[in-house]
Design a protein around this motif. Sequence first.
Motif, PDB file in Angstrom:
ATOM      1  N   SER A 150       0.851  -1.193   0.000  1.00  0.00           N
ATOM      2  CA  SER A 150       0.000   0.000   0.000  1.00  0.00           C
ATOM      3  C   SER A 150       0.885   1.240   0.000  1.00  0.00           C
ATOM      4  N   LEU A 182      -1.848   6.783  -9.480  1.00  0.00           N
ATOM      5  CA  LEU A 182      -2.980   5.934  -9.108  1.00  0.00           C
ATOM      6  C   LEU A 182      -3.157   4.794 -10.102  1.00  0.00           C
ATOM      7  N   SER A 183      -3.006   5.083 -11.370  1.00  0.00           N
ATOM      8  CA  SER A 183      -3.143   4.046 -12.398  1.00  0.00           C
ATOM      9  C   SER A 183      -2.056   2.989 -12.267  1.00  0.00           C
ATOM     10  N   LEU A 185      -0.598   2.137  -9.413  1.00  0.00           N
ATOM     11  CA  LEU A 185      -1.008   1.312  -8.270  1.00  0.00           C
ATOM     12  C   LEU A 185      -2.039   0.272  -8.699  1.00  0.00           C
ATOM     13  N   ILE A 186      -3.022   0.717  -9.462  1.00  0.00           N
ATOM     14  CA  ILE A 186      -4.097  -0.181  -9.911  1.00  0.00           C
ATOM     15  C   ILE A 186      -3.542  -1.277 -10.803  1.00  0.00           C
ATOM     16  N   LEU A 192      -4.108   1.938  -1.947  1.00  0.00           N
ATOM     17  CA  LEU A 192      -3.876   3.329  -1.584  1.00  0.00           C
ATOM     18  C   LEU A 192      -4.253   3.491  -0.118  1.00  0.00           C
ATOM     19  N   PHE A 216      -9.149   7.616  -7.353  1.00  0.00           N
ATOM     20  CA  PHE A 216      -8.614   6.253  -7.317  1.00  0.00           C
ATOM     21  C   PHE A 216      -9.719   5.241  -7.597  1.00  0.00           C
ATOM     22  N   LYS A 217     -10.876   5.439  -6.964  1.00  0.00           N
ATOM     23  CA  LYS A 217     -12.018   4.551  -7.189  1.00  0.00           C
ATOM     24  C   LYS A 217     -12.510   4.650  -8.629  1.00  0.00           C
ATOM     25  N   GLY A 221      -9.525   1.596  -8.820  1.00  0.00           N
ATOM     26  CA  GLY A 221      -8.846   1.141  -7.613  1.00  0.00           C
ATOM     27  C   GLY A 221      -9.720   0.209  -6.788  1.00  0.00           C
ATOM     28  N   LYS A 222      -9.115  -0.866  -6.293  1.00  0.00           N
ATOM     29  CA  LYS A 222      -9.866  -1.869  -5.531  1.00  0.00           C
ATOM     30  C   LYS A 222      -9.507  -1.889  -4.053  1.00  0.00           C
TER      31      LYS A 222
END
Length: 269
Positions: A150, A182-183, A185-186, A192, A216-217, A221-222
């Motif tokens: 994370s 963010l992308s 991370l996804i 996050l 993020f959502k 993002g999950k």
Amino acid sequence: MEYLNLIDMHTHSDNSFDGNHSCMYVCEMAVQNKLKGIAITDHCEIDSKDLDFRAFCLNQYMETLKAKNIFKGKIDVMQGLEIGQAIYNKPLADKILSQYNYDFVLGSLHNFENEQDFYFLDYRGVDIDALLARYFDGILELCRWGNFDSLAHLTYPLRYIYKQLNIYADLSTHIEKIEEILSTLIKNNKALEINTSGLFMEISDTLPGKYIIKLFKKLGGKYITIGSDAHFAEKTGQGIEIGMRIAYECGFKNITVYKNHEPIAIEIK
């Protein structure tokens, strides 16, 4: 208490250079504060010039393992680490993370290479926009490296900029870079963090704030983790309920905990 499954995924014991209490006492206070789970994520600053990494990692791992066993049945203790500035010595970071069977690792960036922590900087007369551009470039590199679970306090410098200058730094010119972070991370199936420490500082906001959490959502993002970033045992769990409410308002039905780096969904409501 609005939420039943209060879990703090970012705490520090006195194994951290700026921690104040033992793993045992941190866990004891977490029980008193009605938490169901806690990750002890002590600072491992990869660019430290004076840290004995071998001694630190062994001591921290064994102390968290002891706490995990002693508090079994009272609270779920996850063995963790906050790996700081990994991009400045990736081989060392990778070596440490391969040697210990952590449940959960936070990735963070507290300073530029060979410079002070953002906490100590004097922001008067500084080009804040340029500083943030450089910071988010570093965060993107960290996410591309990706050997963590994370991303901690994405907007870390903002709490100190606000404290000194009493301004909310404008992130509009950095939104494309933030979207790329963010992308990334996804794409890499990373979480996050909603860091609640800022709620109790001058900035009075989570790190990051709701706009970025919603983004993020929206991007797909999950996984969301929530952490107090507590450095005192009595502050363990501080703001976790608020963090859960924010996650829910941003469209997340679950928060995430980790066991052996595997994400586990915990219903918010």
